[in-house]
Scaffold this motif. Structure first.
Motif, PDB file in Angstrom:
ATOM      1  N   PHE A 198       0.837  -1.201   0.000  1.00 57.94           N
ATOM      2  CA  PHE A 198       0.000   0.000   0.000  1.00 57.94           C
ATOM      3  C   PHE A 198       0.869   1.247   0.000  1.00 57.94           C
ATOM      4  N   GLY A 199       0.292   2.315  -0.493  1.00 56.37           N
ATOM      5  CA  GLY A 199       0.944   3.601  -0.414  1.00 56.37           C
ATOM      6  C   GLY A 199       0.834   4.191   0.984  1.00 56.37           C
ATOM      7  N   SER A 200       1.500   5.307   1.195  1.00 55.20           N
ATOM      8  CA  SER A 200       1.571   5.943   2.508  1.00 55.20           C
ATOM      9  C   SER A 200       0.309   6.713   2.875  1.00 55.20           C
ATOM     10  N   GLY A 201      -0.575   6.897   1.911  1.00 59.19           N
ATOM     11  CA  GLY A 201      -1.861   7.527   2.196  1.00 59.19           C
ATOM     12  C   GLY A 201      -1.860   9.037   2.031  1.00 59.19           C
TER      13      GLY A 201
END
Lengths: 109, 120
Positions: free
Chosen positions: A100-103
């Motif tokens: 997942f990406g860091s958001g």
């Protein structure tokens, strides 16, 4: 530290266009893996927003769009609405494992 | 209706083993192309993928946590079970299970999540 980097926050006024970037590398996005995007409203579970780089599941408004180029991907919200205020995550694969990406927190001004 | 529901303890002590169950409804993990993952999110932080299991019983583990994780499935009960050993306060998080159908390779359906705190 995530293998996919997103800006911590973006903001915009209602009806504006905002874009969230998702920057990876040659071992994930650049290796040809698809990128997917999720929306997480406050206190809720994530919801699939874009799959396969550009595709919207049924029921997702067409103001959400995705793109991918090289080692990066982007999510664009065209015509920002108050209900779009949420956290957004990109997701792909790195050496065949999900990542997942860091958001990014989107704030509607 | 396709749903996933997580269940397990809300509180565990440091060094204990956590066991979480994901109950599937409206689909089966014995269906070709289906996998289920566990994903966690510490308070105020990003999502972190942990582990997945697919219809062929193939398992994939996060590189950083694979020594502590075990995933299994009980097809007769339509459940997926996660165990995580040697729990630490940094493992405090909401734990989600999510479905991934192979044509999408994206998590299309998520459970509501279960919050697990690690504290003595």
């Amino acid at each position: 530290q995530s293998a996919l980097t997103q800006p911590p926050s973006v903001s915009g006024a209602p009806w504006q266009r905002v874009t969230i970037s998702c920057t990876g590398s040659t071992s994930n996005i650049g290796a040809g893996y698809d990128v997917h995007w999720y929306q997480q409203l406050p206190g809720r579970a994530p919801k699939l927003l874009i799959y396969g780089n550009t595709n919207r599941p049924s029921g997702v408004p067409d103001r959400f769009s995705g793109s991918k180029s090289g080692t990066s991907a982007s999510l664009t919200i065209t015509g920002l609405q108050a209900e779009d205020e949420a956290d957004y995550y990109c997701q792909s694969y790195d050496s065949s494992l999900s990542v997942f990406g860091s958001g990014t927190k989107v704030t509607v001004l | 209706q396709v749903t996933l529901r997580e269940s397990g303890p809300a509180l565990v002590k440091p060094t204990q083993t956590l066991t979480l169950t994901c109950t599937l409804s409206g689909f089966s993990l014995s269906t070709s192309g289906i996998s289920v993952s566990w994903i966690r999110q510490p308070p105020g932080k990003a999502l972190e993928w942990l582990v997945s299991i697919d219809w062929e019983d193939d398992r994939y583990y996060s590189t950083s946590l694979k020594t502590r994780l075990t995933i299994s499935k009980d097809t007769s009960k339509n459940q997926v079970v996660l165990t995580m050993t040697n729990m630490d306060p940094v493992d405090t998080a909401t734990y989600y299970c999510a479905r991934m159908p192979s044509p999408l390779y994206a998590f299309d359906i998520w459970g509501l999540g279960t919050m697990v705190a690690v504290s003595s």
